[in-house]
Scaffold this active site. Structure first.
Site, PDB file in Angstrom:
ATOM      1  N   ARG A  46       0.862  -1.185   0.000  1.00  0.00           N
ATOM      2  CA  ARG A  46       0.000   0.000   0.000  1.00  0.00           C
ATOM      3  C   ARG A  46       0.896   1.231   0.000  1.00  0.00           C
ATOM      4  NH1 ARG A  46      -3.497  -2.698  -1.587  1.00  0.00           N
ATOM      5  NH2 ARG A  46      -5.483  -3.241  -0.594  1.00  0.00           N
ATOM      6  N   HIS A  64      -1.792   0.735  -9.719  1.00  0.00           N
ATOM      7  CA  HIS A  64      -2.386  -0.255  -8.808  1.00  0.00           C
ATOM      8  C   HIS A  64      -2.982  -1.436  -9.588  1.00  0.00           C
ATOM      9  CE1 HIS A  64      -4.226  -0.638  -4.538  1.00  0.00           C
ATOM     10  NE2 HIS A  64      -4.093  -1.838  -5.091  1.00  0.00           N
TER      11      HIS A  64
HETATM   12  P1  NAP Z   1      -1.295 -11.913   4.214  1.00  0.00           P
HETATM   13  O1  NAP Z   1      -1.520 -13.286   3.703  1.00  0.00           O
HETATM   14  O2  NAP Z   1      -2.143 -11.413   5.305  1.00  0.00           O
HETATM   15  O3  NAP Z   1       0.250 -11.842   4.667  1.00  0.00           O
HETATM   16  C1  NAP Z   1       0.773 -10.758   5.336  1.00  0.00           C
HETATM   17  C2  NAP Z   1       2.235 -11.016   5.666  1.00  0.00           C
HETATM   18  O4  NAP Z   1       2.790  -9.831   6.238  1.00  0.00           O
HETATM   19  C3  NAP Z   1       2.415 -12.132   6.707  1.00  0.00           C
HETATM   20  O5  NAP Z   1       3.544 -12.903   6.393  1.00  0.00           O
HETATM   21  C4  NAP Z   1       2.647 -11.352   7.998  1.00  0.00           C
HETATM   22  O6  NAP Z   1       3.465 -12.012   8.955  1.00  0.00           O
HETATM   23  C5  NAP Z   1       3.397 -10.149   7.488  1.00  0.00           C
HETATM   24  N1  NAP Z   1       3.255  -9.042   8.429  1.00  0.00           N
HETATM   25  C6  NAP Z   1       2.141  -8.377   8.791  1.00  0.00           C
HETATM   26  N2  NAP Z   1       2.422  -7.438   9.719  1.00  0.00           N
HETATM   27  C7  NAP Z   1       3.745  -7.511   9.936  1.00  0.00           C
HETATM   28  C8  NAP Z   1       4.633  -6.817  10.785  1.00  0.00           C
HETATM   29  N3  NAP Z   1       4.206  -5.842  11.606  1.00  0.00           N
HETATM   30  N4  NAP Z   1       5.937  -7.162  10.758  1.00  0.00           N
HETATM   31  C9  NAP Z   1       6.370  -8.155   9.956  1.00  0.00           C
HETATM   32  N5  NAP Z   1       5.579  -8.867   9.115  1.00  0.00           N
HETATM   33  C10 NAP Z   1       4.279  -8.545   9.122  1.00  0.00           C
HETATM   34  O7  NAP Z   1      -1.377 -10.844   3.049  1.00  0.00           O
HETATM   35  P2  NAP Z   1      -1.319 -11.090   1.460  1.00  0.00           P
HETATM   36  O8  NAP Z   1      -2.540 -11.763   0.985  1.00  0.00           O
HETATM   37  O9  NAP Z   1       0.003 -11.708   1.133  1.00  0.00           O
HETATM   38  O10 NAP Z   1      -1.376  -9.575   0.927  1.00  0.00           O
HETATM   39  C11 NAP Z   1      -0.429  -8.598   1.344  1.00  0.00           C
HETATM   40  C12 NAP Z   1      -0.858  -7.220   0.905  1.00  0.00           C
HETATM   41  O11 NAP Z   1      -0.639  -7.044  -0.482  1.00  0.00           O
HETATM   42  C13 NAP Z   1      -2.327  -6.868   1.061  1.00  0.00           C
HETATM   43  O12 NAP Z   1      -2.644  -6.541   2.398  1.00  0.00           O
HETATM   44  C14 NAP Z   1      -2.486  -5.693   0.127  1.00  0.00           C
HETATM   45  O13 NAP Z   1      -2.240  -4.486   0.825  1.00  0.00           O
HETATM   46  C15 NAP Z   1      -1.384  -5.909  -0.901  1.00  0.00           C
HETATM   47  N6  NAP Z   1      -1.943  -6.177  -2.245  1.00  0.00           N
HETATM   48  C16 NAP Z   1      -1.651  -5.311  -3.246  1.00  0.00           C
HETATM   49  C17 NAP Z   1      -2.136  -5.555  -4.524  1.00  0.00           C
HETATM   50  C18 NAP Z   1      -1.784  -4.657  -5.668  1.00  0.00           C
HETATM   51  O14 NAP Z   1      -2.381  -4.771  -6.731  1.00  0.00           O
HETATM   52  N7  NAP Z   1      -0.815  -3.786  -5.524  1.00  0.00           N
HETATM   53  C19 NAP Z   1      -2.941  -6.668  -4.768  1.00  0.00           C
HETATM   54  C20 NAP Z   1      -3.214  -7.514  -3.715  1.00  0.00           C
HETATM   55  C21 NAP Z   1      -2.718  -7.260  -2.447  1.00  0.00           C
HETATM   56  P3  NAP Z   1       2.981 -13.391   9.640  1.00  0.00           P
HETATM   57  O15 NAP Z   1       3.068 -14.417   8.535  1.00  0.00           O
HETATM   58  O16 NAP Z   1       3.975 -13.613  10.683  1.00  0.00           O
HETATM   59  O17 NAP Z   1       1.581 -13.147  10.112  1.00  0.00           O
HETATM   60  C1  GLV Z   2      -5.460  -4.864  -4.091  1.00  0.00           C
HETATM   61  O1  GLV Z   2      -4.728  -3.976  -3.839  1.00  0.00           O
HETATM   62  C2  GLV Z   2      -5.954  -5.797  -3.114  1.00  0.00           C
HETATM   63  O2  GLV Z   2      -5.737  -5.574  -1.909  1.00  0.00           O
HETATM   64  O3  GLV Z   2      -6.571  -6.792  -3.515  1.00  0.00           O
END
Ligand code: NAP
Ligand code: GLV
Length: 308
Positions: free
Chosen positions: A223, A271
């Site tokens: 983000r 994005h």
């Molecule tokens: P997720 O499955 O919830 O994984 C989050 C990861 O971040 C976990 O490994 C977590 O650690 C780690 N984390 C969270 N807080 C932390 C902290 N304070 N210190 C260290 N590590 C921390 O999330 P995801 O599905 O992979 O998605 C991640 C993010 O990508 C989304 O929240 C979104 O903002 C972004 N995103 C962007 C797009 C785009 O188009 N640009 C698309 C989709 C998503 P633990 O494993 O230890 O819990």
């Molecule tokens: C996109 O940014 C998502 O969080 O799915």
């Protein structure tokens, strides 16, 4: 029992069809045609909505039409209402594709060559083999883990950082704030795939950018608010950061005079790194319908304490 769709209007027909095929018993409604609001038990939304519970008193699950949930205020949702993310394998594959593109663009100095081309300069740079390049992923969740797997065959030295301990084949893993700086010191190219929470807001700032090796590349696909933009601009000016690939910004779209638009060391995309895939998302919702009926916990629920 009805599900109300309040996300991207252009995709509503695709969602309707997918629900019709997988869960015909579920009535699909599309905002603003709500009908009797008391029927709405499930809501698919990308943005937060004021007075949600007053509008939909029988809501039981709020589905975020994305992986991120930072747009929702969990304290406004009563305990019996779950917040669920619609992330699936296809979404992770699409993100891994973007991450691979961004890493290769930085690794092979594509920003520099784009600038050279505009100036009609034919100026080859030394080639650094992938095995000498260290790539680090912040966030080892659904998306970060697949991105790492995808980078592995390319031969980079891989590092990864998360909140709780993880083991990822082929990557050195670091845990928690105590190991953040050790991790950053190993990132010639840093990829941010963290969720936005109070702990991670502004995590890429003057101090953490300074912990990177000089001339590092930064990829932000988490983000925009993870990055203090002024600090990144300063790091780009000094050469501490040699280039950035940014898919997310604090304000999207940025104002017309935002320096990132024309910055020679920034590659900006609107994005689009990944998005929800309708088939996988509907699959999560339908599986959750069955799980709720069997008294099982729902898939992909957001942990209220952690905020992701
Ligand atoms: P997720 O499955 O919830 O994984 C989050 C990861 O971040 C976990 O490994 C977590 O650690 C780690 N984390 C969270 N807080 C932390 C902290 N304070 N210190 C260290 N590590 C921390 O999330 P995801 O599905 O992979 O998605 C991640 C993010 O990508 C989304 O929240 C979104 O903002 C972004 N995103 C962007 C797009 C785009 O188009 N640009 C698309 C989709 C998503 P633990 O494993 O230890 O819990
Ligand atoms: C996109 O940014 C998502 O969080 O799915």
């Amino acid at each position: 029992m009805a599900i109300l769709y309040m996300a991207e209007p252009g995709s509503a027909a695709q969602w309707r069809q997918a629900f019709h095929e997988s869960a015909p018993e579920l009535e699909f409604r599309e905002w603003p045609e709500v009908g009797d609001a008391r029927d709405i038990e499930y809501l698919i939304a990308w943005k937060a909505m004021p007075r949600l519970m007053a509008q939909f008193p029988n809501l039981s699950v709020l589905y975020s039409a994305g992986a991120g949930v930072d747009q929702f205020d969990l304290s406004e949702l009563p305990e019996h209402v779950s917040l669920v993310r619609l992330v699936d394998g296809a979404m992770a594959d699409i993100m891994a594709e973007y991450v691979t593109f961004a890493v290769l663009a930085l690794h092979r100095d594509i920003l520099t060559y784009q600038n050279s081309q505009r100036e009609r300069r034919w100026a080859p740079l030394p080639i650094i083999p992938a095995c000498e390049r260290r790539v680090g992923v912040m966030g080892l969740g659904n998306l970060g883990q697949v991105a790492l797997q995808r980078l592995q065959p390319l031969g980079f030295q891989l590092h990864a950082w998360s909140r709780s301990p993880k083991a990822v084949a082929g990557a050195r893993c670091y845990v928690g704030n105590e190991q953040l700086h050790a991790f950053l010191g190993q990132c010639d190219i840093l990829i941010n795939l963290l969720p936005l929470t109070p702990e991670t807001t502004g995590i890429l700032n003057a101090t953490t950018l300074d912990a990177l090796p000089t001339g590092a590349g930064v990829v932000n696909v988490g983000r925009g608010a993870h990055v203090i933009e002024q600090d990144l601009l300063a790091a780009l000016d000094t050469g501490k950061v040699a280039g950035a690939v940014l898919d997310v910004l604090d304000q999207e779209p940025p104002l017309p005079d935002h320096p990132f638009w024309r910055h020679p060391r920034v590659l900006l995309t609107p994005h689009i790194a990944s998005n929800v895939q309708v088939k996988g998302a509907v699959d999560v919702i339908v599986r959750n319908l069955h799980r709720a009926r069997s008294g099982l916990p729902l898939l992909n629920t957001v942990h209220r304490g952690k905020g992701y």
